[in-house]
Write a protein that holds these residues in place. Structure first.
Motif, PDB file in Angstrom:
ATOM      1  N   LYS A 160       1.148  -0.659   0.400  1.00 58.67           N
ATOM      2  CA  LYS A 160       0.141   0.245  -0.077  1.00 58.67           C
ATOM      3  C   LYS A 160       0.883   1.078   0.044  1.00 58.67           C
ATOM      4  O   LYS A 160       1.797   1.418   0.380  1.00 58.67           O
ATOM      5  N   PRO A 161       0.022   2.441  -0.515  1.00 57.72           N
ATOM      6  CA  PRO A 161       1.439   3.789   0.062  1.00 57.72           C
ATOM      7  C   PRO A 161       0.669   4.166   0.990  1.00 57.72           C
ATOM      8  O   PRO A 161       1.029   3.693   1.984  1.00 57.72           O
ATOM      9  N   SER A 162       3.255   4.864   0.862  1.00 59.46           N
ATOM     10  CA  SER A 162       3.305   5.100   2.387  1.00 59.46           C
ATOM     11  C   SER A 162       2.309   6.553   2.995  1.00 59.46           C
ATOM     12  O   SER A 162       1.103   6.966   2.207  1.00 59.46           O
ATOM     13  N   LEU A 163       2.041   6.365   4.432  1.00 57.95           N
ATOM     14  CA  LEU A 163       1.409   7.826   4.534  1.00 57.95           C
ATOM     15  C   LEU A 163       1.791   9.228   3.870  1.00 57.95           C
ATOM     16  O   LEU A 163       0.484   9.461   3.276  1.00 57.95           O
TER      17      LEU A 163
ATOM     18  N   CYS B  36      -8.761   4.845  -6.488  1.00 55.70           N
ATOM     19  CA  CYS B  36      -7.699   3.418  -6.122  1.00 55.70           C
ATOM     20  C   CYS B  36      -5.987   3.063  -6.626  1.00 55.70           C
ATOM     21  O   CYS B  36      -5.417   2.129  -6.172  1.00 55.70           O
ATOM     22  N   LEU B  37      -6.047   4.780  -7.052  1.00 57.69           N
ATOM     23  CA  LEU B  37      -4.362   5.102  -6.239  1.00 57.69           C
ATOM     24  C   LEU B  37      -3.564   5.245  -4.876  1.00 57.69           C
ATOM     25  O   LEU B  37      -3.177   4.151  -3.812  1.00 57.69           O
TER      26      LEU B  37
ATOM     27  N   LEU C 123      -1.188   2.896 -13.943  1.00 58.09           N
ATOM     28  CA  LEU C 123      -0.151   3.964 -12.474  1.00 58.09           C
ATOM     29  C   LEU C 123      -0.013   3.066 -11.580  1.00 58.09           C
ATOM     30  O   LEU C 123       1.868   3.086 -10.909  1.00 58.09           O
ATOM     31  N   ARG C 124      -0.952   2.406 -10.689  1.00 62.15           N
ATOM     32  CA  ARG C 124      -0.608   1.238  -9.449  1.00 62.15           C
ATOM     33  C   ARG C 124       1.167   0.235  -9.815  1.00 62.15           C
ATOM     34  O   ARG C 124       1.956   0.179  -9.588  1.00 62.15           O
ATOM     35  N   ARG C 125       0.250  -0.085 -11.320  1.00 57.52           N
ATOM     36  CA  ARG C 125       2.243  -0.542 -11.783  1.00 57.52           C
ATOM     37  C   ARG C 125       3.166  -0.094 -12.143  1.00 57.52           C
ATOM     38  O   ARG C 125       4.040  -0.716 -11.513  1.00 57.52           O
ATOM     39  N   ILE C 126       2.697   0.812 -12.590  1.00 53.84           N
ATOM     40  CA  ILE C 126       4.177   1.740 -12.559  1.00 53.84           C
ATOM     41  C   ILE C 126       4.749   2.251 -11.152  1.00 53.84           C
ATOM     42  O   ILE C 126       6.161   2.316 -10.607  1.00 53.84           O
ATOM     43  N   LEU C 127       3.836   2.362 -10.017  1.00 52.31           N
ATOM     44  CA  LEU C 127       4.041   2.902  -8.597  1.00 52.31           C
ATOM     45  C   LEU C 127       4.402   1.764  -7.783  1.00 52.31           C
ATOM     46  O   LEU C 127       4.934   1.633  -6.771  1.00 52.31           O
ATOM     47  N   PHE C 128       4.084   0.692  -8.185  1.00 49.95           N
ATOM     48  CA  PHE C 128       4.738  -0.644  -7.797  1.00 49.95           C
ATOM     49  C   PHE C 128       4.139  -1.181  -6.401  1.00 49.95           C
ATOM     50  O   PHE C 128       4.522  -1.724  -5.714  1.00 49.95           O
ATOM     51  N   TYR C 129       2.519  -0.585  -6.246  1.00 48.70           N
ATOM     52  CA  TYR C 129       1.871  -1.446  -5.674  1.00 48.70           C
ATOM     53  C   TYR C 129       0.486  -1.616  -6.495  1.00 48.70           C
ATOM     54  O   TYR C 129       0.136  -0.880  -7.732  1.00 48.70           O
TER      55      TYR C 129
END
Length: 217
Positions: free
Chosen positions: A20-23, A78-79, A211-217
């Motif tokens: 998941k994305p960090s804080l 979603c992101l 975009l989630r693939r690019i951001l690795f999550y």
């Protein structure tokens, strides 16, 4: 050979921990989502005629009766997940009610009198539901699309309830939405907007996936 069947059961029942994305990323995505929602409020969605007609008839566009605003709400969720999505829309509603004319018809405290205000309020729980579902399983276009559809359903549910309350309580003097006008309001604000918004959901799911693939999550 495994002599401990309970260990196999633990492996089966163990919940997969999804990245998941960090804080910090959540905060940045919430801010970006807020700005994106403001910008997309005023950008109409258009569709072109089929490509095989371009040579003979040229390229022309048809409005789909909606803006990219809902797509911005769902993409942020979603992101960034449930918190980032909900916070972005809470900020959007707050800024629009206080002093910035960032809603489709302006802004200010009196904006609650707009029949579409319920849909705006639905952005907050809709983004939360979409973001929560988007991180319940591995990143796939179909799961992201279902998450967006669920969020869209919450948005329309909130808008429909708001219209019903406004009509039944006869808010305003004279009433802002007379009860006989309720069916037409539901047709205009929900049914007529749904086809374009469902197309937007599909586009949002595809964009969110890459975009989630690019951001690795």
């Amino acid at each position: 050979m495994n002599t401990n069947p309970e260990s196999d059961l633990d492996l089966v029942t163990e919940e997969i921990e999804l990245p998941k994305p960090s804080l910090l990323a959540e905060v940045l995505l919430a801010i970006a989502g807020l700005l994106l929602t403001v910008f997309c409020t005023f950008v109409q969605v258009f569709a072109t005629n089929p490509p095989w007609q371009w040579w003979e008839e040229g390229i022309y566009s048809n409005p789909l009766g909606t803006t990219y605003q809902v797509g911005a709400v769902l993409l942020t969720a979603c992101l960034g997940g449930a918190r980032a999505g909900a916070i972005a829309q809470l900020g959007y509603i707050t800024l629009g009610l206080t002093w910035l004319p960032i809603f489709a018809h302006g802004g200010g405290w009196d904006y609650w009198q707009q029949p579409t205000f319920g849909y705006l309020l639905g952005f907050i729980p809709g983004a939360w539901v979409c973001g929560w579902l988007a991180y319940r399983s591995q990143t796939k276009i179909e799961t992201l699309a279902l998450s967006c559809l669920a969020g869209l359903g919450v948005i329309h549910g909130a808008g429909i309830v708001y219209l019903g309350v406004m009509a039944l309580l006869k808010l305003g003097n004279p009433p802002i939405l007379p009860l006989p006008d309720l069916p037409q309001a539901l047709l205009t604000f929900s049914l007529m907007a749904l086809p374009g918004q469902i197309i937007l959901v599909c586009l949002t799911a595809v964009l969110a996936y890459f975009l989630r693939r690019i951001l690795f999550y």
